[in-house]
Design a protein around this motif. Structure first.
Motif, PDB file in Angstrom:
ATOM      1  N   ALA A 173       0.615  -0.982   0.260  1.00  0.00           N
ATOM      2  CA  ALA A 173      -0.126  -0.349   0.204  1.00  0.00           C
ATOM      3  C   ALA A 173       1.054   1.117   0.121  1.00  0.00           C
ATOM      4  O   ALA A 173       0.872   1.822  -0.621  1.00  0.00           O
ATOM      5  N   ALA A 174       2.160   1.158   0.359  1.00  0.00           N
ATOM      6  CA  ALA A 174       2.719   2.547   0.203  1.00  0.00           C
ATOM      7  C   ALA A 174       3.814   2.569  -0.802  1.00  0.00           C
ATOM      8  O   ALA A 174       3.591   3.999  -0.932  1.00  0.00           O
ATOM      9  N   ASP A 175       3.458   1.943  -1.312  1.00  0.00           N
ATOM     10  CA  ASP A 175       3.453   1.902  -2.837  1.00  0.00           C
ATOM     11  C   ASP A 175       2.741   3.100  -3.420  1.00  0.00           C
ATOM     12  O   ASP A 175       3.066   3.616  -4.730  1.00  0.00           O
ATOM     13  N   ILE A 176       1.465   2.894  -2.925  1.00  0.00           N
ATOM     14  CA  ILE A 176       0.192   3.855  -3.990  1.00  0.00           C
ATOM     15  C   ILE A 176       0.139   4.985  -3.030  1.00  0.00           C
ATOM     16  O   ILE A 176       0.275   5.950  -3.561  1.00  0.00           O
ATOM     17  N   THR A 177       0.740   5.652  -1.543  1.00  0.00           N
ATOM     18  CA  THR A 177       0.893   6.717  -0.946  1.00  0.00           C
ATOM     19  C   THR A 177       1.999   6.689  -0.647  1.00  0.00           C
ATOM     20  O   THR A 177       2.328   8.549  -0.543  1.00  0.00           O
ATOM     21  N   ASP A 178       3.098   6.654  -2.144  1.00  0.00           N
ATOM     22  CA  ASP A 178       4.535   7.407  -1.568  1.00  0.00           C
ATOM     23  C   ASP A 178       4.356   8.333  -1.722  1.00  0.00           C
ATOM     24  O   ASP A 178       4.207   9.125  -3.251  1.00  0.00           O
ATOM     25  N   LEU A 179       4.423   9.721  -1.219  1.00  0.00           N
ATOM     26  CA  LEU A 179       4.486  11.099  -0.916  1.00  0.00           C
ATOM     27  C   LEU A 179       5.906  11.283  -2.380  1.00  0.00           C
ATOM     28  O   LEU A 179       4.979  12.747  -2.792  1.00  0.00           O
ATOM     29  N   PRO A 180       7.033  10.952  -2.022  1.00  0.00           N
ATOM     30  CA  PRO A 180       8.236  11.311  -3.151  1.00  0.00           C
ATOM     31  C   PRO A 180       6.599  11.169  -4.813  1.00  0.00           C
ATOM     32  O   PRO A 180       7.365  11.820  -5.487  1.00  0.00           O
TER      33      PRO A 180
END
Ligand SMILES: O=C(O)C(=O)C[C@]1(C(=O)O)C=C[C@@H](O)C=C1
Length: 114
Positions: free
Chosen positions: A53-60
């Motif tokens: 999921a972090a790959d989707i919400t990734d801020l950069p």
């Protein structure tokens, strides 16, 4: 395309009707909606490549996207404020949708016998 000749009061010599302007606006709206539909499909396709999921919400990732949009808006003469408002609105809907698709992909199908 050459500009229409102007009268002294700065109105175009060949005045278009409001209806004609509205028809052109409606056509642009159709293109925007068609582009959004294609974008939604592509965002759903991208979910298949996400490992978390972090790959989707990734801020950069979001920051890079907005930086690219800034450059494209500047080139096209669109204000940064409008471009950011539109793309933040798109991402605020698109990211939760991607997270939902990602979560569903990772749910094991329940057995019929349970
Ligand atoms: O480029 C990606 O990896 C995507 O998942 C697409 C996309 C987007 O909608 O533009 C989705 C969410 C991210 O935060 C940034 C990019």
């Amino acid at each position: 395309m050459s500009k229409p000749a102007m009268h002294n009061d700065e109105r175009p010599a060949v005045e278009r009707t409001l209806d004609a302007v509205r028809r052109d606006v409606a056509e642009i709206d159709r293109q925007i909606i068609a582009g959004l539909a294609t974008r939604e499909r592509l965002a759903a396709e991208a979910v298949r490549f996400k490992r978390s999921a972090a790959d989707i919400t990734d801020l950069p990732l979001r920051a890079n996207l907005l930086a690219r949009i800034d450059r494209q808006a500047a080139d096209a003469g669109v204000s940064r404020a409008l471009a950011h408002a539109v793309y933040n609105a798109i991402l605020d809907v698109s990211i939760p949708r991607q997270l939902e698709l990602f979560a569903n992909r990772h749910v094991e199908p329940t057995s019929e016998r349970d």
